[in-house]
Design a protein around this motif. Structure first.
Motif, short mmCIF file in Angstrom:
data_model
loop_
_atom_site.label_atom_id
_atom_site.label_comp_id
_atom_site.label_asym_id
_atom_site.label_seq_id
_atom_site.Cartn_x
_atom_site.Cartn_y
_atom_site.Cartn_z
N THR A 187 7.83 -20.90 -8.99
CA THR A 187 9.24 -21.12 -8.76
C THR A 187 9.79 -20.31 -10.02
OG1 THR A 187 8.66 -24.11 -9.26
CG2 THR A 187 11.00 -22.59 -10.74
N ILE A 188 9.54 -19.65 -10.25
CA ILE A 188 9.82 -18.49 -11.18
C ILE A 188 10.64 -17.33 -10.32
CG2 ILE A 188 9.46 -16.70 -12.67
CD1 ILE A 188 10.64 -18.91 -13.69
N LEU A 230 12.78 -17.89 -7.97
CA LEU A 230 14.26 -18.29 -8.33
C LEU A 230 14.67 -16.74 -8.17
CD1 LEU A 230 14.64 -20.29 -10.77
CD2 LEU A 230 15.54 -20.20 -9.08
N ALA A 249 14.17 -16.04 0.64
CA ALA A 249 13.20 -16.80 -0.10
C ALA A 249 12.29 -16.70 0.89
CB ALA A 249 14.19 -18.06 0.08
N SER A 250 10.90 -17.31 0.45
CA SER A 250 10.14 -17.29 0.95
C SER A 250 9.96 -18.87 1.07
CB SER A 250 8.60 -16.90 0.21
OG SER A 250 7.39 -17.97 0.61
N PRO A 251 9.96 -19.27 2.32
CA PRO A 251 9.67 -21.25 2.74
C PRO A 251 7.70 -21.74 1.63
CG PRO A 251 9.57 -20.03 4.74
CD PRO A 251 9.52 -19.00 3.54
N PHE A 309 8.45 -22.27 -1.78
CA PHE A 309 8.89 -23.39 -2.04
C PHE A 309 8.18 -24.31 -1.59
CE2 PHE A 309 12.11 -26.35 -0.86
CZ PHE A 309 13.22 -27.10 -1.29
N MET A 310 7.53 -24.62 -0.59
CA MET A 310 6.56 -25.76 -0.60
C MET A 310 5.98 -25.93 -1.61
SD MET A 310 4.41 -24.95 2.67
CE MET A 310 2.69 -24.28 1.83
N GLU A 311 4.79 -24.74 -2.30
CA GLU A 311 4.18 -25.12 -3.41
C GLU A 311 5.24 -25.02 -4.73
OE1 GLU A 311 0.20 -25.04 -3.67
OE2 GLU A 311 1.18 -25.88 -1.53
N SER A 312 6.31 -24.86 -4.48
CA SER A 312 6.73 -24.76 -6.19
C SER A 312 7.43 -26.28 -6.52
CB SER A 312 8.39 -24.43 -5.92
OG SER A 312 8.18 -22.71 -6.14
N ALA A 317 3.26 -30.55 -5.37
CA ALA A 317 2.16 -30.00 -4.10
C ALA A 317 0.62 -30.04 -4.32
CB ALA A 317 2.41 -28.39 -4.12
#
Lengths: 417, 402
Positions: free
Chosen positions: B115-116, B119, B130-132, B135-138, B142
């Motif tokens: 998450t950090i 961000l 922003a990396s997909p 995000f997917m693993e944030s 997950a």
């Protein structure tokens, strides 16, 4: 009174569970009647997002809650208001309305709280993080006190002095419907007699940029099941129900909005973000919900679809529903609630349950915002040009699909006035 | 019908597998190591900081590099713990395929590091960067999704977040799924990473111990120590376990949940009396009296307010001289599932050594944790966890045949 979820729970016919209170905060405003008016207006509640800059994203739109939260929270005790995130506030306001609607006083404090939330108070967490980075670590830690995923459920239990089970389900976009399922099992097992259940989520940079990165958002308002749909629109809010066992509701003469018939959940175990193309994971959740409710596909009249309006999702959802309902899927009345308020993520199932019960109360599916031809590959029958009639005691299936492959389905039945 | 635990997998600062944790519990040794302060997240003060970290190299034999690369740390921890639990339970693919297997995992904070990182991408390079994948693993669920994907588990897939009560709450939810017929088998447990921002925030809140372990129930306790890790249990109905000849580690007599609404958003409340009523009623409905409890695995961790609430609750329910009280968080640290694994080990008759960090009884609490003397094997173990924010969850475990 509380009782354990103990391992010898009976598999005999389950106790009936009624919906006796509704509460919500949606992009249409605070309260169920604002939501009802918004749905009836056949317009979408999308506008330019103001909470954070939208530059660099594919869209500037979101279903943002613009209503002033401060005045609505004014009468809460200071210890309750302290550290409330926006999302916490949505949950507390929706819970207060639902409890009031159910004519339950805070002193009936045995109720459990089962809430879904995908990001909780992430918006405030991001503000804190931004300040940390900008100031080399000089930021007030109290600003993230409510950042946690469990913030909304904790805030509701704290605000109303509830001693029952406290469960935050953080299973992304299926979180609220899975929270309903958890509440239903708890009520039937006698763990609690009353449950506040649903979901709450707020807009934040993480999800706004994240779905943008996945190329899952539409520049324009989302258009579920239409041929030219190009992605979702995000929204925020909360939707909560008061659920009660039949015995508890009858003993106190509660007004009943509907019956919570059953719920089921499953996992695609296929991909972390994309639904299984054949919709079989969703179909499994629906079949489990039908079995749980002890009804068949022929007993279902309408579907509050997940309907995010991404090309993949709507098609997979249609295939999954077709696997369960066969050709009859074309006769079901679809309620694509996200066309009106956007995708509320962990709150989606909660707001959509409220929308379903409002449709049953109104006796119709209200006109769905948006224009354009329907997709011949997923020709959902929804109120496009005109309202569609729906019996007050119809049965509505509400479904959600989520990251991680989590699928959830719940079944609600209305009551004749 | 009753529900039994037939497998356990755990990964934490003590290493991979139950043997490493059991040895640490028997010796009363904490595996936290010193942590360098991280700019922006930790305050500039020079005092030592500690964290129970998982050695990434220890995961390597259990997770191929390709799989590992597409996962956050919590996902990797959860998948390894789940694989260990399945193996420990003797589960093969035939037990999954065509069967309804649930995954129900608790986490206190979710995948904070990714998450950090996401961000930071948004802040530094704009949302276009922003990396997909990040995000997917944030998302908080997950790791539960990855556990399901790893073994093709198609049952309910739930993630429960209730701070310090996440692990037991997840077990309770798994028990509920099984008891209500919503699955045939469940993988339940907890996973946590402690990213620098989380560690720094807990430090700013004054939640952390000044030493490497929390001084559970001690008069001079000053906070808890935190750990990363994951623990996954295999839960199944006793008839299905019996049918496949599974070894039973412990029986789940009951799983209880409640809340203390006197808690603030950031710490514990003082509602011991009302929590005690919830616990007593729950025991009663499971056909148990407090006298049946002959061992307590307490969630006391060294927190000033949390341990106070825990101790007052235990005395409220079990009297002023309760049975032996184990406080394994002094060994495992708070978070990361080590506490849950220790609770199951307690029910299996594992040895517990002296409680590290404990020196003197707090007169207000009046509870002394286990001093390391040999204990008879317990028949009925109460496991207790109370969370900042108010959530409470308890298990009653009974000794299995193992």
């Amino acid at each position: 009174m509380s009782a354990p979820v103990h391992a010898s729970a009976s598999l005999a016919p389950p106790a009936r569970v009624f919906v006796t209170g509704l509460g919500c905060v949606t992009p249409f405003g605070i309260g169920v009647e604002a939501f009802a008016r918004g749905l009836a207006s056949a317009r979408a509640a999308f506008d330019d997002v103001t909470l954070f800059p939208s530059a660099g994203h594919r869209t500037r739109l979101a279903g943002e809650v613009r209503a002033e939260l401060g005045p609505a929270l004014a009468d809460l005790a200071p210890r309750v208001k302290r550290h409330l995130s926006r999302t916490d506030a949505f949950a507390v306001l929706a819970a207060r309305e639902a409890l009031s609607d159910a004519a339950l006083a805070p002193e009936d404090g045995e109720a459990g709280v089962f809430l879904g939330s995908s990001t909780g108070g992430m918006f405030e967490g991001e503000e804190f993080f931004w300040r940390l980075r900008a100031t080399g670590g000089r930021a007030r830690v109290s600003d993230i006190a409510s950042q946690q995923h469990n913030g909304p459920a904790d805030a509701v239990a704290r605000a109303f002095g509830l001693h029952g089970p406290l469960v935050t389900m953080s299973s992304a976009c299926s979180a609220a419907s899975m929270a309903f399922e958890a509440a239903l099992a708890s009520l039937r097992a006698g763990e609690t007699d009353v449950a506040l259940a649903g979901g709450a989520d707020g807009l934040c940079r993480l999800t706004y940029a994240g779905f943008n990165a996945l190329r899952a958002v539409d520049e324009a308002p989302c258009r579920p099941f239409r041929a030219d749909r190009a992605g979702l629109s995000l929204g925020e809010g909360a939707g909560l129900l008061v659920l009660e066992t039949e015995a508890h509701a009858r003993a106190r003469g509660a007004r009943v909005h509907g019956e919570f018939l059953g719920a089921g959940s499953s996992c695609d175990a296929h991909h972390m973000t994309a639904p299984k193309e054949d919709g079989s994971g969703l179909a499994l959740a629906v079949e489990k919900a039908l079995a749980d409710a002890r009804i068949g596909p022929a007993d279902v009249d309408a579907v509050n679809a997940h309907g995010t309006a991404t090309p993949l999702n709507d098609a997979a959802e249609w295939r999954g529903l077709t696997a369960v309902f066969g050709e009859r899927v074309r006769e079901l009345v679809f309620l694509p609630t996200k066309a009106s308020i956007g995708h509320l993520l962990g709150a989606a199932g909660g707001a959509e349950a409220v929308a379903s019960l409002l449709a049953l109360r109104a006796g119709c599916a209200t006109r769905v915002p948006g224009e354009g031809p329907l997709d011949p590959d997923c020709p959902a029958r929804f109120a496009d040009a005109a309202e569609l009639p729906l019996a007050h005691d119809a049965t509505i299936l509400s479904v959600n699909l989520a990251f991680g492959g989590a699928n959830a389905a719940v079944l609600l039945r209305g009551v004749r006035p | 019908m009753s529900i039994v635990i037939t497998g356990i997998g755990t990964v934490g600062p003590h290493g991979v597998g139950t043997a490493a944790l059991a040895a640490a519990l028997a010796d009363g040794t904490n595996a936290a190591t010193e942590l360098e302060p991280v700019p922006d997240f930790h305050s500039p003060s020079a005092h030592p900081r500690y964290l129970g970290r998982v050695d990434p190299a220890a995961l390597a034999p259990h997770l191929d590099p390709r799989t590992s690369r597409r996962m956050s740390l919590p996902s990797r921890l959860a998948v390894v713990a789940a694989r260990l639990a399945r193996a420990d339970a003797g589960l093969e693919a035939e037990h999954f395929e065509g069967h309804d297997v649930a995954v129900c995992l608790g986490t206190a904070f979710g995948p904070t590091d990714f998450t950090i990182r996401l961000l930071d991408q948004i802040r530094d390079k704009g949302p276009e960067a922003a990396s997909p994948f990040l995000f997917m693993e944030s998302v908080a669920n997950a790791h539960a999704g990855q556990v399901a994907l790893d073994a093709q588990l198609v049952g309910p897939n739930a993630t429960i977040v209730q701070r310090e009560a996440s692990a037991l709450s997840a077990v309770a939810q798994g028990v509920s799924y099984l008891a209500s017929g919503r699955c045939e088998l469940a993988l339940v447990g907890a996973v946590d990473e402690i990213a620098p921002m989380t560690h720094g925030a807990l430090e700013r809140f004054g939640a952390l111990s000044s030493g490497p372990c929390g001084r559970a129930l001690d008069a001079a306790r000053d906070g808890y120590a935190v750990s990363e890790g994951a623990t996954v249990l295999v839960l199944e109905r006793d008839d299905t376990a019996h049918a496949r000849g599974a070894r039973v580690l412990a029986r789940v007599r009951t799983a209880l949940r409640g809340n203390d609404p006197t808690a603030s958003a950031v710490t514990w409340g003082d509602g011991a009396e009302r929590l005690g009523l919830t616990l007593r009623l729950g025991l009663e409905r499971a056909g148990l009296t407090p006298f049946a409890i002959d061992r307590v695995v307490s969630g006391a961790s060294g927190s000033r307010r949390g341990d106070r609430l825990e101790a007052l609750l235990l005395r409220q329910v079990l009297g002023d001289t309760p049975p032996s009280v184990l406080t394994p968080k002094a060994v495992t640290g708070e978070f990361g599932g080590g506490f849950l694994a220790a609770a199951v080990l307690a029910a299996t008759g594992a040895d517990f050594g002296p409680t590290p960090g404990f020196e003197s009884v707090d007169p207000e609490l009046g509870l002394r944790p286990h001093d390391g003397r040999p204990l008879e094997r317990a028949r009925t173990v109460l496991v207790s966890s109370l969370a900042a924010g108010g959530a409470a969850a308890w298990l009653v475990l009974e000794a299995g045949e193992a």
